[in-house]
Design an enzyme around this catalytic site. Structure first.
Site, short mmCIF file in Angstrom:
data_model
loop_
_atom_site.label_atom_id
_atom_site.label_comp_id
_atom_site.label_asym_id
_atom_site.label_seq_id
_atom_site.Cartn_x
_atom_site.Cartn_y
_atom_site.Cartn_z
N LYS A 206 -10.99 -15.05 -4.34
CA LYS A 206 -9.52 -14.96 -4.27
C LYS A 206 -9.05 -15.01 -2.81
O LYS A 206 -8.10 -15.72 -2.47
CB LYS A 206 -9.07 -13.65 -4.93
CG LYS A 206 -7.62 -13.32 -4.77
CD LYS A 206 -6.73 -14.25 -5.55
CE LYS A 206 -5.27 -14.00 -5.24
NZ LYS A 206 -4.40 -14.97 -5.86
N CYS A 260 0.70 -12.91 -1.42
CA CYS A 260 -0.69 -13.38 -1.45
C CYS A 260 -1.12 -14.06 -0.15
O CYS A 260 -1.90 -13.51 0.61
CB CYS A 260 -0.88 -14.33 -2.63
SG CYS A 260 -0.81 -13.49 -4.21
N1 LIG Z 1 2.60 -11.92 -7.60
C1 LIG Z 1 1.70 -12.89 -7.53
O1 LIG Z 1 2.03 -14.06 -7.56
C2 LIG Z 1 0.21 -12.56 -7.46
C3 LIG Z 1 -0.71 -13.60 -7.67
C4 LIG Z 1 -2.06 -13.31 -7.65
C5 LIG Z 1 -2.48 -12.02 -7.41
N2 LIG Z 1 -1.58 -11.02 -7.20
C6 LIG Z 1 -2.10 -9.68 -6.97
O2 LIG Z 1 -1.89 -8.92 -8.15
C7 LIG Z 1 -1.66 -7.55 -7.81
C8 LIG Z 1 -0.34 -7.12 -8.41
O3 LIG Z 1 0.69 -7.91 -7.85
P1 LIG Z 1 2.13 -7.98 -8.47
O4 LIG Z 1 2.79 -9.14 -7.81
O5 LIG Z 1 2.09 -7.93 -9.95
O6 LIG Z 1 2.75 -6.60 -7.90
P2 LIG Z 1 4.16 -5.94 -8.26
O7 LIG Z 1 4.56 -5.16 -7.07
O8 LIG Z 1 5.09 -6.96 -8.83
O9 LIG Z 1 3.81 -4.94 -9.43
C9 LIG Z 1 2.97 -3.87 -9.31
C10 LIG Z 1 3.43 -2.77 -10.26
O10 LIG Z 1 2.47 -1.72 -10.19
C11 LIG Z 1 3.17 -0.49 -10.27
N3 LIG Z 1 2.29 0.55 -9.74
C12 LIG Z 1 1.96 0.84 -8.46
N4 LIG Z 1 1.06 1.83 -8.43
C13 LIG Z 1 0.81 2.17 -9.71
C14 LIG Z 1 -0.05 3.14 -10.31
N5 LIG Z 1 -0.83 3.91 -9.58
N6 LIG Z 1 -0.02 3.24 -11.65
C15 LIG Z 1 0.77 2.45 -12.40
N7 LIG Z 1 1.59 1.51 -11.89
C16 LIG Z 1 1.59 1.38 -10.55
C17 LIG Z 1 4.44 -0.71 -9.46
O11 LIG Z 1 5.45 0.21 -9.84
C18 LIG Z 1 4.80 -2.16 -9.86
O12 LIG Z 1 5.65 -2.23 -10.98
C19 LIG Z 1 -1.69 -7.50 -6.28
O13 LIG Z 1 -2.96 -7.13 -5.84
C20 LIG Z 1 -1.41 -8.91 -5.87
O14 LIG Z 1 -1.94 -9.22 -4.61
C21 LIG Z 1 -0.25 -11.27 -7.24
#
Ligand SMILES: NC(=O)c1ccc[n+]([C@@H]2O[C@H](COP(=O)([O-])OP(=O)(O)OC[C@H]3O[C@@H](n4cnc5c(N)ncnc54)[C@H](O)[C@@H]3O)[C@@H](O)[C@H]2O)c1
Length: 406
Positions: A206, A260
């Site tokens: 990744k 990312c």
């Molecule tokens: N957004 C993208 O396009 C994308 C793509 C690939 C990978 N990722 C990865 O995926 C992961 C999540 O990204 P995202 O964009 O969905 O993040 P986001 O910020 O949109 O969502 C994360 C959610 O997790 C919740 N959260 C935080 N701590 C928590 C806990 N301890 N228990 C329960 N809920 C909790 C937050 O309130 C939030 O709603 C990250 O590591 C990111 O790097 C994101």
């Protein structure tokens, strides 16, 4: 796990967690979505969504109404646990895995023999092994009885519903049986190919994908700086260079943003500083590009003022981190907007973002009104609305993202 007769608990219901939980629920898996934000939980339980993602709203409504997806602030006993929480960086670009750790601690007491625990959050190499250690320290009786794996997400925001099902997935367990069990789980809703490896390679995969994009965009951005000085149209140059059968240069822009590409390369640089010169330099070039853009806008404003004896009206077109989305995280356009507004008369600057209704810092102006009334227009994001605008000969157009490129 050949059928979908089991319960999965998704911890983190953001841009990735919610669509994945929803797709799994659509396939018949009983899904509990967990988020520490109670507003998110309430919204989902009403069958609504808190993020913009085409097609997601209808799907969430369907699976919530059917009772396949339920949201809560606390996890419950399940068969599969997925950690999909943020992994930002802290301090001097060091990865912050504290959210992954607290999500793991939240599910830890619920784990039982034969459960599957998967991290999807983008993570530094070794995180899955670290979380396995943490789990077995607290629950030594589960050693050898749990399946633990890492599976990164590589979807494109805006096309998530399709890509979640059709993209290939890289799946790496802490041992072969964990990899196998995780493959069986993803097979229940993924139609793309599943590629088995170990946890460390999957984590690095990744980071590699995003670092590769970052380095390639840095090349285009560096070219744009050179071309500006050399009085060469960078868009034309790249188009011509790409006529070479083995050259494929990406497009420059106002920088690189998002959760990312602007973040993940630091996870490599932080852990392998001596070996990651190119990756680290690319990050610096892409950050510098945003600073350079803000300086360019400032200088154009000063030139206007000198020439006309009054402040220009400036339209800053877009604050999202890339075209056609509402996501502002690590957005270079937002950074540029902040920089340009520092020390200037804010009334003369119009901030535009057609994908966002309101913003807690910037007063947003309708994009057509801003475009039509500005003396200087700086395109920071190539949104589709902007591409449909007619070129204005009577304004100074600063096209940093190729809105008007042929
Ligand atoms: N957004 C993208 O396009 C994308 C793509 C690939 C990978 N990722 C990865 O995926 C992961 C999540 O990204 P995202 O964009 O969905 O993040 P986001 O910020 O949109 O969502 C994360 C959610 O997790 C919740 N959260 C935080 N701590 C928590 C806990 N301890 N228990 C329960 N809920 C909790 C937050 O309130 C939030 O709603 C990250 O590591 C990111 O790097 C994101």
């Amino acid at each position: 796990m050949t059928n979908t007769n089991f319960k999965a608990c998704f911890v983190g219901l953001g841009y990735i967690g919610l669509p994945t939980a929803t797709i799994a629920a659509r396939e018949g898996i009983q899904v509990l979505g967990v988020d520490i934000n109670s507003k998110v939980v309430d919204t989902i339980n009403r069958g609504e969504i808190h993020i913009i993602e085409p097609g997601l709203g209808d799907l969430v409504k369907q699976v919530v109404e059917k009772g396949q997806l339920k949201a809560a602030t606390q996890p419950e006993v399940s068969d599969v646990y997925l950690v999909v929480v943020p992994t930002p960086f802290k301090g001097d670009h060091e990865p912050d895995i504290s959210f992954v750790e607290s999500a793991t601690r939240a599910v830890l007491p619920l784990l039982k023999k034969d459960d599957l625990y998967i991290i999807e959050s983008t993570s530094p190499v070794g995180t899955t092994e670290k979380m396995a250690e943490l789990i077995f320290e607290e629950r030594p009786e589960l050693k050898g009885q749990l399946h633990i794996a890492y599976c990164p997400e590589r979807v494109l925001p805006g096309n998530v519903i399709h890509e979640l099902v059709h993209n290939d997935r890289v799946i790496g367990g802490i041992d072969d049986i964990s990899t196998q069990k995780a493959m069986e789980f993803y097979r229940t809703f993924v139609k793309g190919e599943l590629h088995a490896t170990n946890a460390r390679t999957a984590e690095m995969c990744k980071l590699t994908e995003n670092s590769s994009r970052d380095v390639q965009i840095a090349f285009a951005n560096e070219l744009s700086l050179i071309c500006d000085k050399a009085d060469i149209n960078v868009w034309e140059l790249i188009q011509l260079a790409n006529k070479h059968p083995r050259v494929n240069i990406l497009q420059p822009g106002a920088g690189v943003g998002g959760h990312c590409i602007a973040v993940d390369p630091w996870f490599i640089v932080s852990d392998f500083p001596a070996e990651s010169n190119l990756i680290g330099q690319a990050r610096k070039i892409n950050n510098y590009k945003a600073f350079w853009v803000s300086e360019k806008i400032h200088n154009t404003m000063l030139e206007f003022q000198l020439k006309h004896g009054r402040e220009p009206r400036v339209a800053l077109m877009g604050i999202a981190f890339k075209p056609d989305i509402d996501d502002l995280r690590e957005s270079p356009a937002k950074y540029i907007t902040q920089k340009v507004m520092q020390g200037t008369n804010n009334n003369s600057i119009m901030v535009v973002e057609p994908n966002v209704k309101e913003h807690n810092v910037f007063k947003l102006t309708d994009y057509k009104e801003a475009y039509e009334t500005a003396d200087i227009v700086a395109f920071l994001v190539a949104h589709k609305e902007f591409k449909a605008l007619e070129y204005r000969e009577d304004a100074k157009i600063l096209d940093f993202c190729g809105v008007f490129r042929k």
